[in-house]
Design a protein around this motif. Structure first.
Motif, mmCIF file in Angstrom:
data_model
loop_
_atom_site.group_PDB
_atom_site.id
_atom_site.type_symbol
_atom_site.label_atom_id
_atom_site.label_comp_id
_atom_site.label_asym_id
_atom_site.label_seq_id
_atom_site.Cartn_x
_atom_site.Cartn_y
_atom_site.Cartn_z
ATOM 1 N N LEU A 32 0.851 -1.188 0.000
ATOM 2 C CA LEU A 32 0.000 0.000 0.000
ATOM 3 C C LEU A 32 0.887 1.238 0.000
ATOM 4 O O LEU A 32 1.994 1.216 0.546
ATOM 5 C CB LEU A 32 -0.896 0.005 1.231
ATOM 6 N N PRO A 33 0.430 2.324 -0.593
ATOM 7 C CA PRO A 33 1.220 3.560 -0.591
ATOM 8 C C PRO A 33 1.599 3.966 0.841
ATOM 9 O O PRO A 33 0.757 3.962 1.742
ATOM 10 C CB PRO A 33 0.281 4.588 -1.218
ATOM 11 N N GLY A 34 2.871 4.259 1.044
ATOM 12 C CA GLY A 34 3.355 4.666 2.354
ATOM 13 C C GLY A 34 3.739 3.517 3.270
ATOM 14 O O GLY A 34 4.306 3.731 4.337
ATOM 15 N N GLN A 35 3.461 2.308 2.867
ATOM 16 C CA GLN A 35 3.761 1.148 3.710
ATOM 17 C C GLN A 35 5.270 0.902 3.711
ATOM 18 O O GLN A 35 5.923 0.946 2.660
ATOM 19 C CB GLN A 35 3.016 -0.071 3.165
ATOM 20 N N SER A 36 5.813 0.617 4.882
ATOM 21 C CA SER A 36 7.243 0.315 4.950
ATOM 22 C C SER A 36 7.500 -1.044 4.322
ATOM 23 O O SER A 36 6.599 -1.897 4.234
ATOM 24 C CB SER A 36 7.731 0.325 6.400
ATOM 25 N N CYS A 63 13.430 -4.254 16.130
ATOM 26 C CA CYS A 63 12.942 -3.103 16.898
ATOM 27 C C CYS A 63 11.817 -2.364 16.165
ATOM 28 O O CYS A 63 10.941 -1.791 16.786
ATOM 29 C CB CYS A 63 14.081 -2.149 17.226
ATOM 30 N N GLY A 64 11.860 -2.341 14.859
ATOM 31 C CA GLY A 64 10.822 -1.688 14.069
ATOM 32 C C GLY A 64 10.896 -0.170 14.043
ATOM 33 O O GLY A 64 9.987 0.484 13.522
ATOM 34 N N ILE A 65 11.987 0.402 14.570
ATOM 35 C CA ILE A 65 12.128 1.867 14.586
ATOM 36 C C ILE A 65 13.471 2.319 14.024
ATOM 37 O O ILE A 65 13.873 3.460 14.217
ATOM 38 C CB ILE A 65 11.916 2.446 16.002
ATOM 39 N N GLY A 66 14.199 1.432 13.365
ATOM 40 C CA GLY A 66 15.435 1.811 12.707
ATOM 41 C C GLY A 66 16.661 1.864 13.587
ATOM 42 O O GLY A 66 17.704 2.349 13.160
ATOM 43 N N THR A 67 16.571 1.345 14.786
ATOM 44 C CA THR A 67 17.695 1.416 15.710
ATOM 45 C C THR A 67 18.602 0.192 15.639
ATOM 46 O O THR A 67 19.826 0.330 15.657
ATOM 47 C CB THR A 67 17.185 1.586 17.151
ATOM 48 N N CYS A 68 18.035 -0.977 15.525
ATOM 49 C CA CYS A 68 18.838 -2.201 15.665
ATOM 50 C C CYS A 68 19.544 -2.632 14.380
ATOM 51 O O CYS A 68 20.486 -3.406 14.440
ATOM 52 C CB CYS A 68 17.972 -3.345 16.181
ATOM 53 N N ALA A 83 14.594 -1.771 6.352
ATOM 54 C CA ALA A 83 13.259 -2.107 5.850
ATOM 55 C C ALA A 83 12.142 -1.542 6.714
ATOM 56 O O ALA A 83 11.055 -1.273 6.214
ATOM 57 C CB ALA A 83 13.112 -3.627 5.735
ATOM 58 N N CYS A 84 12.414 -1.326 7.986
ATOM 59 C CA CYS A 84 11.361 -0.803 8.864
ATOM 60 C C CYS A 84 11.125 0.688 8.628
ATOM 61 O O CYS A 84 10.092 1.221 9.049
ATOM 62 C CB CYS A 84 11.677 -1.074 10.321
#
Length: 106
Positions: A32-36, A63-68, A83-84
């Motif tokens: 979907l548009p904007g989907q990660s 983590c889903g927030i780009g940290t790990c 990818a997140c």
């Protein structure tokens, strides 16, 4: 004033447009548009899109927030894309990242 439906789309008043295609390891998928990228891969039932350097252990989103940095993928030939955080674009070509993504075949 009418209450928004109690589903995720209603809560944020989202009106998503048509999904668009991309590929993962040659497999046609949609997002979907904007989907990660991570969300699109999860929606397709794909939980792993990277392998570690040493043991080749499978990795996906943690983590889903780009940290790990566990969710790194190769997108359109560019390795180490989180990818997140990266939104899928129409026609993207995503491949499983092996190791650092810059390893040359031996």
């Amino acid at each position: 004033m009418a209450r928004a439906p109690r589903d995720p789309l209603g809560l944020v008043r989202a009106e998503p447009t048509e999904p668009y295609p991309f590929t993962f390891d040659g497999r046609p998928l949609t997002a979907l548009p904007g989907q990660s990228l991570a969300a699109a891969l999860w929606a397709a039932g794909i939980l792993s899109w990277r392998t570690t350097r040493g043991a080749g252990a499978p990795r996906g989103a943690f983590c889903g927030i780009g940290t790990c940095h566990d969710c790194l993928a190769t997108v359109n030939g560019r390795p180490n894309q989180r990818a997140c955080l990266v939104p899928v674009r129409p026609g993207d070509t995503v491949t499983t990242q092996k190791g650092t993504g810059r390893d040359t075949p031996r």
